[in-house]
Design an enzyme around this catalytic site. Structure first.
Site, PDB file in Angstrom:
ATOM      1  N   HIS A 131       9.597  -3.638   1.937  1.00 29.01           N
ATOM      2  CA  HIS A 131       8.181  -3.590   1.563  1.00 29.01           C
ATOM      3  C   HIS A 131       7.978  -3.654   0.049  1.00 29.01           C
ATOM      4  CE1 HIS A 131       3.974  -2.662   2.139  1.00 29.01           C
ATOM      5  NE2 HIS A 131       4.051  -1.603   1.357  1.00 29.01           N
ATOM      6  N   SER A 163       0.710  -4.958  -0.629  1.00 30.35           N
ATOM      7  CA  SER A 163       0.486  -4.012   0.460  1.00 30.35           C
ATOM      8  C   SER A 163      -1.008  -3.811   0.724  1.00 30.35           C
ATOM      9  CB  SER A 163       1.209  -2.697   0.142  1.00 30.35           C
ATOM     10  OG  SER A 163       1.292  -1.924   1.304  1.00 30.35           O
ATOM     11  N   ASP A 171      10.650  -5.180   6.128  1.00 30.80           N
ATOM     12  CA  ASP A 171       9.533  -4.296   5.777  1.00 30.80           C
ATOM     13  C   ASP A 171       9.242  -3.367   6.953  1.00 30.80           C
ATOM     14  OD1 ASP A 171       7.076  -3.134   5.099  1.00 30.80           O
ATOM     15  OD2 ASP A 171       6.351  -4.948   4.110  1.00 30.80           O
TER      16      ASP A 171
HETATM   17  O1  9J3 Z   1      -0.160  -0.141   0.220  1.00 25.05           O
HETATM   18  C1  9J3 Z   1       0.758   0.116   1.000  1.00 25.05           C
HETATM   19  O2  9J3 Z   1       1.947   0.291   0.632  1.00 25.05           O
HETATM   20  C2  9J3 Z   1       0.327   0.308   2.423  1.00 25.05           C
HETATM   21  C3  9J3 Z   1       1.327   0.846   3.306  1.00 25.05           C
HETATM   22  C4  9J3 Z   1       0.993   2.243   3.764  1.00 25.05           C
HETATM   23  O3  9J3 Z   1       1.458   3.194   3.206  1.00 25.05           O
HETATM   24  O4  9J3 Z   1       0.172   2.343   4.834  1.00 25.05           O
HETATM   25  C5  9J3 Z   1       0.224   3.539   5.567  1.00 25.05           C
HETATM   26  C6  9J3 Z   1      -1.124   4.121   5.708  1.00 25.05           C
END
Ligand code: 9J3
Ligand code: ZN
Length: 322
Positions: free
Chosen positions: A270, A192, A238
């Site tokens: 995700h 992510s 996702d």
């Molecule tokens: O590191 C992640 O899971 C990024 C996804 C996220 O929560 O972005 C929103 C700002």
């Protein structure tokens, strides 16, 4: 999502297949060369010609790839939950400078040369525990792995990228296992925002050998400056970092002259990269082996491009090239 265009290469183009060479063979090379040199003095030039050619061919073969580790791979070996190496662990204090500490997983043996290393970052609000399964999985195949905590759980992709690089610097310069690592063969992975960080790290340090962003998230959609071999993994379902606005445009923005691949996990969310996953593991391992170890024995799993399956919604890429 279905690709707008396919980037699969012509079958056979850019491929080179070589007979697998065993590690044992290479370890005996020095002895072989010594033995032949020793007896060579007593031989006529004509008599020397044949063995010398053999030695030169063998030395050249070893020089071509001194980084192979472990036996020749099979579909079964790349899917296995553990590889051939026993794994040890060491904690890295959170007081270390540049990242938030973490855990090093490494092959226990010191009799198999040095290994490539990979730093792995978690996603937004998560800690290294969310990436723990990669440690023993990859280390047991012959890599030194450092799963990191970030300085704060709210750090953004740029910060995560810098922390991945700090973690690699720590590994090769200061860590207890620095002597086991080849400092010229380093890679980054991340989930992510950590995957967005892996892209940032690859952009900032072209000497990296591989980057694997996992369901990556980043506001920057264009990565045409990246030259590091990059394997992006997206998840079809996702809803946090949708492949339409993250993984797919990231992949498409990579130049086709860069070694690149994109795998989309069918029906996955995700958080698929946070639990042991055979598809992520086998293709990530193949990518690291191919580009960190220059181990062309693993190219068979990346080229021809894997076909869609129950687990794989789509796979794009150019076959590995130099
Ligand atoms: O590191 C992640 O899971 C990024 C996804 C996220 O929560 O972005 C929103 C700002
Ligand atoms: Zn898709």
């Amino acid at each position: 999502m279905e690709p707008l265009h396919h980037d699969t290469s012509t079958p056979g183009a850019g491929r080179h297949h070589r007979a697998p060479r065993s590690r044992t063979f290479r370890l005996t090379l020095a002895g072989l060369a010594l033995a032949l040199t020793g007896t060579g003095a007593a031989l006529t030039p004509a008599a020397q010609a044949a063995p010398e050619t053999t030695v030169q061919a063998a030395v050249q073969a070893a020089a071509e790839n001194p980084y192979e580790r472990g036996p020749a791979p099979t579909e079964r070996s790349i899917e296995a939950s553990r590889g051939p190496y026993s794994v040890s662990e060491r904690n890295v204090s959170s007081l270390v400078v540049g990242f938030g500490g973490g855990t090093i997983y490494y092959p226990t043996t010191t009799s198999d040369g040095t290994f490539g290393a990979v730093a792995i970052a978690p996603g937004f609000t998560a800690d290294e525990g969310s990436m723990a399964w990669y440690g023993p999985r990859l280390a047991s195949q012959g890599f030194v792995v450092l799963t990191i905590d970030t300085n704060t759980r709210l750090d953004q992709p740029g910060q995560r990228g810098r922390q991945l690089l700090a973690a690699l610097d720590y590994l090769v310069e200061d860590s207890a296992v620095r002597g086991r690592i080849d400092r010229n063969r380093l890679a980054v992975m991340g989930h992510s925002m950590g995957g967005g960080g892996a892209l940032e790290a690859a952009s900032d340090r072209p000497s990296l050998k591989a980057a694997i962003p996992l369901t990556p998230w980043n506001l920057d959609k264009t990565w045409g400056e990246v030259t590091v071999p990059t394997f992006i993994i997206g998840a079809e379902a996702d809803s946090i970092a949708s492949v339409r606005t993250h993984a797919e445009p990231f992949y498409e923005s990579l130049r086709s002259s860069t070694n690149r691949a994109y795998m989309e996990l069918n029906n996955a969310t995700h958080f698929a990269p946070n639990l042991p996953d055979t598809q992520i593991a086998k293709y990530s391992l193949s990518w690291l082996k191919r580009f960190v170890d220059n181990d062309t024995r693993y190219e068979q799993f990346l080229c021809p491009i894997p076909r869609p399956s129950l687990q794989i919604e789509e796979f794009r890429g150019n076959c590995p090239h130099s």
